[in-house]
Design an enzyme around this catalytic site. Structure first.
Site, mmCIF file in Angstrom:
data_model
loop_
_atom_site.group_PDB
_atom_site.id
_atom_site.type_symbol
_atom_site.label_atom_id
_atom_site.label_comp_id
_atom_site.label_asym_id
_atom_site.label_seq_id
_atom_site.Cartn_x
_atom_site.Cartn_y
_atom_site.Cartn_z
ATOM 1 N N ASP A 28 0.827 -1.211 0.000
ATOM 2 C CA ASP A 28 0.000 0.000 0.000
ATOM 3 C C ASP A 28 0.864 1.265 0.000
ATOM 4 O O ASP A 28 1.998 1.256 0.493
ATOM 5 C CB ASP A 28 -0.906 -0.023 1.248
ATOM 6 C CG ASP A 28 -2.065 0.951 1.124
ATOM 7 O OD1 ASP A 28 -2.345 1.423 0.007
ATOM 8 O OD2 ASP A 28 -2.693 1.260 2.163
ATOM 9 N N ASN A 76 -11.108 -2.362 -5.230
ATOM 10 C CA ASN A 76 -10.354 -1.362 -5.992
ATOM 11 C C ASN A 76 -11.033 -0.937 -7.300
ATOM 12 O O ASN A 76 -10.633 0.058 -7.919
ATOM 13 C CB ASN A 76 -8.916 -1.833 -6.267
ATOM 14 C CG ASN A 76 -8.023 -1.817 -5.042
ATOM 15 O OD1 ASN A 76 -7.122 -2.649 -4.894
ATOM 16 N ND2 ASN A 76 -8.240 -0.866 -4.132
HETATM 17 C C1 IPE Z 1 -5.411 -2.671 -0.128
HETATM 18 O O1 IPE Z 1 -5.105 -1.326 -0.260
HETATM 19 C C2 IPE Z 1 -5.402 -3.349 -1.451
HETATM 20 C C3 IPE Z 1 -4.118 -3.484 -2.107
HETATM 21 C C4 IPE Z 1 -2.959 -3.154 -1.605
HETATM 22 C C5 IPE Z 1 -4.145 -4.065 -3.430
HETATM 23 P P1 IPE Z 1 -6.242 -0.201 -0.400
HETATM 24 O O2 IPE Z 1 -5.537 1.084 -0.503
HETATM 25 O O3 IPE Z 1 -7.176 -0.567 -1.495
HETATM 26 O O4 IPE Z 1 -7.031 -0.335 0.979
HETATM 27 P P2 IPE Z 1 -7.880 0.748 1.772
HETATM 28 O O5 IPE Z 1 -8.851 1.339 0.789
HETATM 29 O O6 IPE Z 1 -6.927 1.762 2.295
HETATM 30 O O7 IPE Z 1 -8.523 -0.023 2.868
HETATM 31 C C1 IPE Z 2 -1.737 0.264 -3.265
HETATM 32 O O1 IPE Z 2 -1.477 1.616 -3.295
HETATM 33 C C2 IPE Z 2 -1.937 -0.336 -4.624
HETATM 34 C C3 IPE Z 2 -3.326 -0.691 -4.953
HETATM 35 C C4 IPE Z 2 -4.314 -0.641 -4.118
HETATM 36 C C5 IPE Z 2 -3.596 -1.112 -6.310
HETATM 37 P P1 IPE Z 2 -2.644 2.689 -3.252
HETATM 38 O O2 IPE Z 2 -3.042 3.013 -4.643
HETATM 39 O O3 IPE Z 2 -3.756 2.227 -2.392
HETATM 40 O O4 IPE Z 2 -1.899 3.920 -2.603
HETATM 41 P P2 IPE Z 2 -2.510 4.942 -1.542
HETATM 42 O O5 IPE Z 2 -3.011 4.144 -0.393
HETATM 43 O O6 IPE Z 2 -3.606 5.684 -2.243
HETATM 44 O O7 IPE Z 2 -1.354 5.805 -1.180
HETATM 45 MG MG MG Z 3 -4.126 2.455 -0.423
#
Ligand code: IPE
Ligand code: IPE
Ligand code: MG
Length: 250
Positions: A28, A76
């Site tokens: 993340d 997502n």
């Molecule tokens: C979790 O991260 C999913 C992945 C890393 C693929 P998210 O960024 O989607 O999770 P939330 O929305 O902060 O819970």
């Molecule tokens: C994790 O990084 C990757 C996916 C969920 C695909 P994020 O895209 O959630 O990054 P933040 O949390 O917005 O920084």
């Molecule tokens: Mg995230």
């Protein structure tokens, strides 16, 4: 043009006894990493994808046999169309580009998650990567793509119910050992250690059933900044934990 050789990485500290066999990572922080640099979120996803190989290649050195990474969750899809399409295109490119090096390193790749919603071209590439690496045993890399723990349990339950309806399974015999056989992860051991980067302390629907007794590490590093040294340090500190599984230390 003379190609400069990639500097050789420093050896990692030797794997400590009692280290994790299966590490799962919620990668993340890609979006925030890009925003901090005034760049679009996809720039962060590309930077994040580059970190994967380094961590995969560190696994044998730190004694990790199974690595499971969360690449895209069932939630997502709520992101903008631009981000989702960019991520899908990144996954296609990543698979095409990395197949050879993953295979040469001895990585067996598996995907978990529901493939139904993914596009045909991506599904084909995923199948080909699984087939091309099926004979490898050095590192078992599982990529969670369109994965959600609740969705996985729901899909597993549906198949289990079908087996009951068809007379293949007696409800009397359903116990804790039954459901995992229907999960996407049926051939994998449970994760010992779950790492989440980016400072969020939640599991966001990742490996809900499988992580019942996992140890957790929530670290502030944003995924594109995560290094093999940090990975090795987390695996080493896991070795010092006292996992009691509900019992009492004797
Ligand atoms: C979790 O991260 C999913 C992945 C890393 C693929 P998210 O960024 O989607 O999770 P939330 O929305 O902060 O819970
Ligand atoms: C994790 O990084 C990757 C996916 C969920 C695909 P994020 O895209 O959630 O990054 P933040 O949390 O917005 O920084
Ligand atoms: Mg995230």
């Amino acid at each position: 043009m003379i190609k400069r050789a990639k500097p050789k990485a420093e050896p990692l500290p030797e794997a400590a006894p009692g280290g994790p066999r299966h590490v799962a990572i919620i990668m993340d922080g890609n979006g925030r990493w890009a925003t901090q640099r005034g760049r679009p979120r996809l720039f962060g996803h590309h930077a994040g994808a580059k970190r994967v190989r380094e961590v995969v290649e560190a696994c044998p050195e730190v004694g990790v046999e199974y690595l499971t990474i969360f690449a895209f969750s069932t939630e997502n899809w709520k992101r903008t169309q631009v981000e989702v399409a960019g991520l899908m295109s990144l996954f296609r490119r990543y698979i095409t580009k990395e197949t050879r090096s993953l295979s040469e390193f001895g990585v067996r790749v598996r995907f978990i998650g529901d493939r139904v919603r993914l596009d045909d071209k991506l599904i084909k590439l995923m199948n080909e990567l699984e087939e091309a690496t099926a004979h490898n045993t050095r590192v078992h890399l599982t990529i969670a793509l369109n994965y959600g723990g609740r969705d996985e349990v729901a899909r597993a339950t549906k198949r289990l119910a079908q087996d009951v309806a068809d007379g293949r399974l007696d409800p009397e015999n359903v116990d804790e050992e039954t459901l995992p056989k229907y999960l996407d992860t049926c051939v994998l051991p449970d994760p010992d250690l779950v790492i989440r980067t980016s400072g969020e302390a939640r599991i966001s629907n990742f490996l809900l059933w499988q992580s019942a007794y996992a140890e957790y590490e929530f670290i502030d590093t944003l995924w594109p900044d995560f290094t093999r040294e940090e990975f090795a340090a987390l695996c080493a500190s896991y070795g010092g934990r006292d996992r009691r599984f509900g019992g009492v230390k004797t």
